[in-house]
Motif scaffolding. Sequence first.
Motif, PDB file in Angstrom:
ATOM      1  N   UNK A  82       0.787  -0.998   0.335  1.00  0.00           N
ATOM      2  CA  UNK A  82       0.188  -0.391  -0.227  1.00  0.00           C
ATOM      3  C   UNK A  82       0.607   1.389  -0.108  1.00  0.00           C
ATOM      4  N   UNK A  83       1.831   1.157   0.383  1.00  0.00           N
ATOM      5  CA  UNK A  83       3.060   2.075   0.271  1.00  0.00           C
ATOM      6  C   UNK A  83       3.232   2.683  -1.096  1.00  0.00           C
ATOM      7  N   UNK A 113       2.184   8.631  10.125  1.00  0.00           N
ATOM      8  CA  UNK A 113       1.232  10.362   9.506  1.00  0.00           C
ATOM      9  C   UNK A 113       1.381   9.825   8.587  1.00  0.00           C
ATOM     10  N   UNK A 114       0.305   9.939   7.912  1.00  0.00           N
ATOM     11  CA  UNK A 114      -0.267   9.771   6.527  1.00  0.00           C
ATOM     12  C   UNK A 114       0.034  10.722   5.503  1.00  0.00           C
ATOM     13  N   UNK A 115       0.120  11.230   4.476  1.00  0.00           N
ATOM     14  CA  UNK A 115      -0.298  12.675   3.360  1.00  0.00           C
ATOM     15  C   UNK A 115       1.052  12.716   2.353  1.00  0.00           C
ATOM     16  N   UNK A 116       1.587  13.312   1.703  1.00  0.00           N
ATOM     17  CA  UNK A 116       1.944  13.692   0.980  1.00  0.00           C
ATOM     18  C   UNK A 116       3.279  14.251   1.039  1.00  0.00           C
ATOM     19  N   UNK A 117       4.667  13.811   1.176  1.00  0.00           N
ATOM     20  CA  UNK A 117       5.844  14.280   1.666  1.00  0.00           C
ATOM     21  C   UNK A 117       6.329  16.033   1.132  1.00  0.00           C
ATOM     22  N   UNK A 118       6.799  16.279   1.199  1.00  0.00           N
ATOM     23  CA  UNK A 118       7.378  17.847   0.988  1.00  0.00           C
ATOM     24  C   UNK A 118       8.894  17.469   0.544  1.00  0.00           C
ATOM     25  N   UNK A 144       7.278   7.798  11.148  1.00  0.00           N
ATOM     26  CA  UNK A 144       7.518   8.105   9.717  1.00  0.00           C
ATOM     27  C   UNK A 144       6.188   8.533   9.289  1.00  0.00           C
ATOM     28  N   UNK A 145       6.639   9.165   8.219  1.00  0.00           N
ATOM     29  CA  UNK A 145       5.550   9.950   6.972  1.00  0.00           C
ATOM     30  C   UNK A 145       5.228   8.746   6.022  1.00  0.00           C
ATOM     31  N   UNK A 146       4.336   8.820   5.307  1.00  0.00           N
ATOM     32  CA  UNK A 146       3.766   7.640   4.179  1.00  0.00           C
ATOM     33  C   UNK A 146       2.654   7.528   2.974  1.00  0.00           C
ATOM     34  N   UNK A 147       3.446   8.353   2.134  1.00  0.00           N
ATOM     35  CA  UNK A 147       2.101   8.410   0.685  1.00  0.00           C
ATOM     36  C   UNK A 147       1.826   7.425   0.535  1.00  0.00           C
ATOM     37  N   UNK A 148       0.667   6.844   0.561  1.00  0.00           N
ATOM     38  CA  UNK A 148       0.336   5.384   0.129  1.00  0.00           C
ATOM     39  C   UNK A 148      -0.626   5.718  -1.609  1.00  0.00           C
ATOM     40  N   UNK A 208      -5.931   1.359   1.595  1.00  0.00           N
ATOM     41  CA  UNK A 208      -5.447   2.188   2.977  1.00  0.00           C
ATOM     42  C   UNK A 208      -4.351   0.630   4.005  1.00  0.00           C
ATOM     43  N   UNK A 209      -4.130   1.900   4.630  1.00  0.00           N
ATOM     44  CA  UNK A 209      -3.311   0.169   5.891  1.00  0.00           C
ATOM     45  C   UNK A 209      -3.899   1.326   6.506  1.00  0.00           C
TER      46      UNK A 209
END
Length: 526
Positions: free
Chosen positions: A441-442, A494-499, A461-465, A470-471
Amino acid sequence: MPGMVFSELTPVAFAARAAKVFADRLAVVDGDLRYSYAELWHRAQALAGVLDGHGVRPGDRVAVLAPNTHVLLEAHYGVPLAGAVLVALNTRLAPAEIAYILDHSAPAVVIVDASCRDVLTEALKHSAIRPAVIDSGRPHDAYESLLAGATPRAVAVTDERSLLSINYTSGTTGRPKGVMYHHRGAYLQALAMAYHAQLDTSARFLWTLPMFHTNGWCFPWAVTAAGAVHHCLRKVHPPDVWRAIRESGVTHFCAAPTVLAMLADDPAAAAPAPHPVRAFVGGAPPWPALLARMSTLGIEIRHLYGLTETFGPAVVCDEQPEWRDLPLARRAPLMARQGIANVIAEPLRVVDPHGADVPADGSTLGEIVLRGNDVMLGYYRDAEATAAAATTDGWFRSGDLGVMHPDGYVELRDRAKDVIISGGENITCVEVESALAEHPAVLEAAVVGAPHPKWGEVPVAYVMLRADASVTEAELVTFVRARIAGFKAPRRVVFGELPKTSTGKVQKNLLRERSARVATDRPDEP
């Protein structure tokens, strides 16, 4: 021997040669524009004549603010043919950032693409200099008109270690530094890239890598040396990349891992490439799971490592023949390593804080240091930073931490500033990120340290799926703990887009700032 004459090395010589031996072969594709190597050479000399007419003299700087168009490609030849120094400006910077670089490099002329004209106009309001500006692209294409009426010019290179270009870093902190490239280094690095990429006249190279970034890893000169075709690309859009592969026969491209992740996740990736494609990845260590995924799509990944200060890729993960017979699960981790010095570089080293080589055991951490023809002259107008970047015996300090494997291959573990020290144990972010990336999912993951009252720091961890995937946080943490030591698993996800920076690097400094505000006082893991 008396009477022998040797030419100074310069990458411009590749275009002069190509104009003779590949004269009628297709050189450049830019939208509807097509022209040959004989035409490329003529246009480059004409640009040198245009610059001379604008008062540019040897040693002057010429800036170009343009996406990956034929104009920026031509500038890699035309600017040095005028005896000038190329400053390729990052098109993704804010006007104030561009103004700083203009003031620092003081170009006599700026060539600007129509898509960047408003940004340049705003930047000049904040700048103390007033360079001549040449517009390229519609609606006011002065560039083409000036080329048509120019007298061709070619200034000979009399010192191969003289200044060829200045590349400004896009670091995540502080002011950008101007990295100075010399003609000799660019010439040799271009040959190294052509060699390792196995470029020849049948190759079609897609410009997914910004030419403003370390002069496109010296591929503007490498592709020409091989007589291959430059396919210009203004913007990286995954469907366009897949279309170029399938309809235009693109065989090679370069990219950061984030671009590969986008390509792998695009709907067009439902079917593999119709012919072998070779991609070169740099900027961050690629995850083994991503390498495995690209292999199933018919795209062979060659990992490269380097910095702006090393003309781009100084290290390449050359595949050994015996690796090809290994199962993909065993082969991918080998290919994810950074590798060995490229064919023109000195063997790299991994050293301890005292400058001694660490054991080649694949586990002892040290700093990667490099030296040779593909290392910069220094930082432009910054003697202090130049001195700080070198060891006492002249090795460039990369600031990257890695290990040396018994087979001589280096594996990057982290930036020195990114290592997490938790309860006295070192945690390298790359190891945790690779474990996260194995989850289906990552799409992308970045890990940084967050303050903790007991352990000092803990991983966050900052993760964009992936699209439609979904996870949960708990599922990801459990997934990671099944692959690496429990204390290395992230305390928060933390899920979302990475800067990211303008060159696609994850801005971990921003993530660290966020993590400092994230509560990490959960019950300790057993």
